[in-house]
Design a protein around this motif. Structure first.
Motif, PDB file in Angstrom:
ATOM      1  N   ILE A   5       8.751 -29.090  20.095  1.00  0.00           N
ATOM      2  CA  ILE A   5       8.208 -28.734  18.784  1.00  0.00           C
ATOM      3  C   ILE A   5       9.034 -29.480  17.743  1.00  0.00           C
ATOM      4  N   LEU A   6       8.374 -30.403  17.039  1.00  0.00           N
ATOM      5  CA  LEU A   6       9.077 -31.259  16.078  1.00  0.00           C
ATOM      6  C   LEU A   6       9.146 -30.619  14.698  1.00  0.00           C
ATOM      7  N   GLY A   7       8.212 -29.737  14.414  1.00  0.00           N
ATOM      8  CA  GLY A   7       8.201 -29.078  13.107  1.00  0.00           C
ATOM      9  C   GLY A   7       7.263 -27.883  13.126  1.00  0.00           C
ATOM     10  N   THR A   8       7.566 -26.893  12.296  1.00  0.00           N
ATOM     11  CA  THR A   8       6.700 -25.713  12.204  1.00  0.00           C
ATOM     12  C   THR A   8       6.343 -25.452  10.732  1.00  0.00           C
ATOM     13  N   GLY A   9       5.256 -24.762  10.529  1.00  0.00           N
ATOM     14  CA  GLY A   9       4.851 -24.401   9.163  1.00  0.00           C
ATOM     15  C   GLY A   9       3.961 -23.177   9.202  1.00  0.00           C
ATOM     16  N   SER A  10       3.896 -22.469   8.096  1.00  0.00           N
ATOM     17  CA  SER A  10       2.978 -21.330   8.045  1.00  0.00           C
ATOM     18  C   SER A  10       2.460 -21.141   6.626  1.00  0.00           C
ATOM     19  N   CYS A  11       1.372 -20.424   6.524  1.00  0.00           N
ATOM     20  CA  CYS A  11       0.784 -20.174   5.211  1.00  0.00           C
ATOM     21  C   CYS A  11       0.088 -18.807   5.217  1.00  0.00           C
ATOM     22  N   LEU A  12       0.468 -17.983   4.272  1.00  0.00           N
ATOM     23  CA  LEU A  12      -0.140 -16.653   4.148  1.00  0.00           C
ATOM     24  C   LEU A  12      -0.919 -16.594   2.840  1.00  0.00           C
ATOM     25  N   PRO A  13      -2.052 -15.913   2.826  1.00  0.00           N
ATOM     26  CA  PRO A  13      -2.771 -15.738   1.552  1.00  0.00           C
ATOM     27  C   PRO A  13      -1.883 -15.026   0.534  1.00  0.00           C
ATOM     28  N   LYS A  14      -2.200 -15.236  -0.736  1.00  0.00           N
ATOM     29  CA  LYS A  14      -1.346 -14.660  -1.799  1.00  0.00           C
ATOM     30  C   LYS A  14      -1.530 -13.148  -1.928  1.00  0.00           C
ATOM     31  N   LYS A  15      -2.759 -12.686  -1.682  1.00  0.00           N
ATOM     32  CA  LYS A  15      -3.064 -11.280  -1.973  1.00  0.00           C
ATOM     33  C   LYS A  15      -2.468 -10.330  -0.924  1.00  0.00           C
ATOM     34  N   VAL A  16      -1.608  -9.415  -1.409  1.00  0.00           N
ATOM     35  CA  VAL A  16      -0.996  -8.404  -0.540  1.00  0.00           C
ATOM     36  C   VAL A  16      -1.839  -7.134  -0.637  1.00  0.00           C
ATOM     37  N   VAL A  17      -2.265  -6.608   0.518  1.00  0.00           N
ATOM     38  CA  VAL A  17      -3.014  -5.352   0.519  1.00  0.00           C
ATOM     39  C   VAL A  17      -2.163  -4.300   1.232  1.00  0.00           C
ATOM     40  N   THR A  18      -1.754  -3.290   0.485  1.00  0.00           N
ATOM     41  CA  THR A  18      -0.891  -2.251   1.065  1.00  0.00           C
ATOM     42  C   THR A  18      -1.737  -1.172   1.736  1.00  0.00           C
ATOM     43  N   ASN A  19      -1.056  -0.290   2.463  1.00  0.00           N
ATOM     44  CA  ASN A  19      -1.770   0.835   3.088  1.00  0.00           C
ATOM     45  C   ASN A  19      -2.398   1.728   2.014  1.00  0.00           C
ATOM     46  N   SER A  20      -1.694   1.880   0.905  1.00  0.00           N
ATOM     47  CA  SER A  20      -2.247   2.720  -0.178  1.00  0.00           C
ATOM     48  C   SER A  20      -3.525   2.106  -0.727  1.00  0.00           C
ATOM     49  N   ASP A  21      -3.565   0.763  -0.806  1.00  0.00           N
ATOM     50  CA  ASP A  21      -4.808   0.098  -1.246  1.00  0.00           C
ATOM     51  C   ASP A  21      -5.962   0.472  -0.311  1.00  0.00           C
ATOM     52  N   LEU A  22      -5.651   0.578   1.008  1.00  0.00           N
ATOM     53  CA  LEU A  22      -6.714   0.862   1.981  1.00  0.00           C
ATOM     54  C   LEU A  22      -7.225   2.298   1.886  1.00  0.00           C
ATOM     55  N   GLU A  23      -6.394   3.166   1.296  1.00  0.00           N
ATOM     56  CA  GLU A  23      -6.839   4.562   1.113  1.00  0.00           C
ATOM     57  C   GLU A  23      -8.095   4.615   0.242  1.00  0.00           C
ATOM     58  N   LYS A  24      -8.285   3.548  -0.575  1.00  0.00           N
ATOM     59  CA  LYS A  24      -9.476   3.516  -1.445  1.00  0.00           C
ATOM     60  C   LYS A  24     -10.682   2.947  -0.702  1.00  0.00           C
ATOM     61  N   VAL A  25     -10.461   2.404   0.489  1.00  0.00           N
ATOM     62  CA  VAL A  25     -11.546   1.744   1.233  1.00  0.00           C
ATOM     63  C   VAL A  25     -12.082   2.633   2.360  1.00  0.00           C
ATOM     64  N   VAL A  26     -11.157   3.227   3.133  1.00  0.00           N
ATOM     65  CA  VAL A  26     -11.554   4.130   4.228  1.00  0.00           C
ATOM     66  C   VAL A  26     -10.695   5.394   4.165  1.00  0.00           C
ATOM     67  N   GLU A  27     -11.119   6.406   4.949  1.00  0.00           N
ATOM     68  CA  GLU A  27     -10.348   7.650   4.959  1.00  0.00           C
ATOM     69  C   GLU A  27      -9.109   7.458   5.824  1.00  0.00           C
ATOM     70  N   THR A  28      -8.016   7.092   5.187  1.00  0.00           N
ATOM     71  CA  THR A  28      -6.765   6.856   5.905  1.00  0.00           C
ATOM     72  C   THR A  28      -5.608   7.152   4.963  1.00  0.00           C
ATOM     73  N   ASN A  29      -4.397   6.985   5.435  1.00  0.00           N
ATOM     74  CA  ASN A  29      -3.242   7.159   4.550  1.00  0.00           C
ATOM     75  C   ASN A  29      -2.060   6.350   5.057  1.00  0.00           C
ATOM     76  N   ASP A  30      -1.144   6.088   4.145  1.00  0.00           N
ATOM     77  CA  ASP A  30       0.018   5.244   4.433  1.00  0.00           C
ATOM     78  C   ASP A  30       0.817   5.792   5.620  1.00  0.00           C
ATOM     79  N   GLU A  31       0.999   7.110   5.641  1.00  0.00           N
ATOM     80  CA  GLU A  31       1.822   7.722   6.692  1.00  0.00           C
ATOM     81  C   GLU A  31       1.192   7.469   8.070  1.00  0.00           C
ATOM     82  N   TRP A  32      -0.135   7.641   8.195  1.00  0.00           N
ATOM     83  CA  TRP A  32      -0.808   7.441   9.486  1.00  0.00           C
ATOM     84  C   TRP A  32      -0.646   5.987   9.927  1.00  0.00           C
TER      85      TRP A  32
END
Ligand code: UT7
Length: 324
Positions: A5-32
């Motif tokens: 392996i001569l070189g490595t690289g990575s790229c992540l999208p800018k938008k961070v979606v937290t577990n709390s954000d998902l509480e608004k999408v489905v019935e879930t919670n950060d603790e679960w």
């Protein structure tokens, strides 16, 4: 002697979606989510952050580190199950984006094992022709392939891309080999529902898009057993013990799967690279993103033995060994 392996690289999208954000999408919670998966947040692609764009950005970083230019590349392989289009492949888009004029390019579908399978393939090309330079990528935007009403799956996955430029080195180091496995008989425990392919009557098109369907508990059990058996088998074949390995980079599926793996293989915490907490399960991208982070953090030293292991839909799984 080896594919390095001569070189490595990575790229992540800018938008961070937290577990709390998902509480608004489905019935879930950060603790679960934290207690069952270890995941705190994931990145989700937006704007032009398609699979091939993330791939091309990660690739450019890997090329820069390798000191290789895009027009030196002979082949581009992208492990993905969430290509921007079914045709052309993500790899062809990457070829265009980075200007790899002489490279041929194709995608490889091995779900979460996509990067390991692709690396093994690149090794075969390089062993056949030592002059080859190959770009190996694992990339996904699985946010476009989950059912956002299904809390069993949508909380698990994230988007991102990782890349490695591989070539040949005279010394006896590099990719020492992999043991790869598949079991199509268990396909229905983890698959992408694809209405377009199932709909035989083209006059009545289905409207629901492709999305992941999973029997979580069953997948969990198979993943732990398959990855630990693959690692043990490979080490035995290589005549090495776990004490010889400096770092393990497993597919980042779920912290509980990784903890079980540590338990079964008697691995101390410091030998296992973990970033599932920040990015969720990025499928084929998880190993190359982790590899790039470990590399840039100085976690891998020359002559270290590095073990990769993966498990995903198909089922596909395996383990690979690199002498850095
Ligand atoms: O690359 C490989 C990809 N796949 C994986 O890594 C998945 C492997 N499997 C897993 O990681 C786990 O099976 C999950 C994290 C998916 C699920 O954890 P679990 O401990 O196996 O939970 P479960 O599916 O047995 O569900 C337990 C409960 C259920 O409620 P009841 O029936 O006990 O009332 C679910 O409905 O948790 C409920 N549940 C949720 N609750 C809150 C399921 N998803 C959620 C959620 N939030 N997101």
């Amino acid at each position: 002697m080896g594919t390095v392996i001569l070189g490595t690289g990575s790229c992540l999208p800018k938008k961070v979606v937290t577990n709390s954000d998902l509480e608004k999408v489905v019935e879930t919670n950060d603790e679960w989510i934290r207690s069952r998966t270890g995941i705190h947040a994931r990145r989700i692609g937006s704007g032009d952050e398609y699979t091939y764009k993330l791939s091309a950005w990660a690739a450019q970083k890997a090329l820069d580190m390798a000191g290789v230019t895009a027009d030196e590349l002979d082949l581009i392989v992208v492990g993905t199950i969430s290509s921007h289009m079914l045709m052309p492949s993500s790899a062809c888009f990457v070829q265009k984006e980075i200007g790899a004029h002489k490279a041929f390019a194709y995608d490889l579908n091995a779900a979460c094992s996509g990067f390991l399978y692709s690396l093994d393939l690149a090794d075969k090309y390089i062993q056949a022709d030592h002059n080859k330079k190959i770009l190996v990528i694992g990339a996904e935007t699985l946010s476009t392939r989950v059912n956002w009403q299904d809390r069993n799956t949508c909380i698990l996955f994230g988007d991102g891309a990782g890349a490695a430029v591989v070539g040949y080195d005279e010394r006896k180091r590099g990719f020492l080999g992999a043991d790869l496995y598949s079991d199509g008989g268990l396909w229905n425990l983890l698959y992408m529902h694809s209405p377009q392919s199932l709909n035989k009557d083209l006059m009545v098109p289905d409207n629901d898009g492709a999305h992941i369907v999973m029997e979580g508990r069953e997948v969990f059990k198979h993943a732990v057993r398959a990855m630990s058996d693959a690692v043990r088998g490979l080490l035995e074949r290589m005549d090495l013990g776990m004490e010889d390995i400096q770092l393990v980079i497993p597919h980042q599926a779920n912290i509980r799967i990784l903890n079980k793996l540590k338990e079964r293989l008697e691995l101390p915490d410091e030998k296992v690279f973990i970033n599932v907490t920040e990015y969720g399960n990025t499928s084929a991208a998880s190993i190359p993103i982790a590899l790039d982070e470990a590399n840039r953090q100085g976690r891998i030293k020359k002559d270290d033995y590095l073990l990769l292991c993966s498990f995903g839909g198909g089922f596909t799984w395996g383990a690979g060994l690199i002498k850095w």
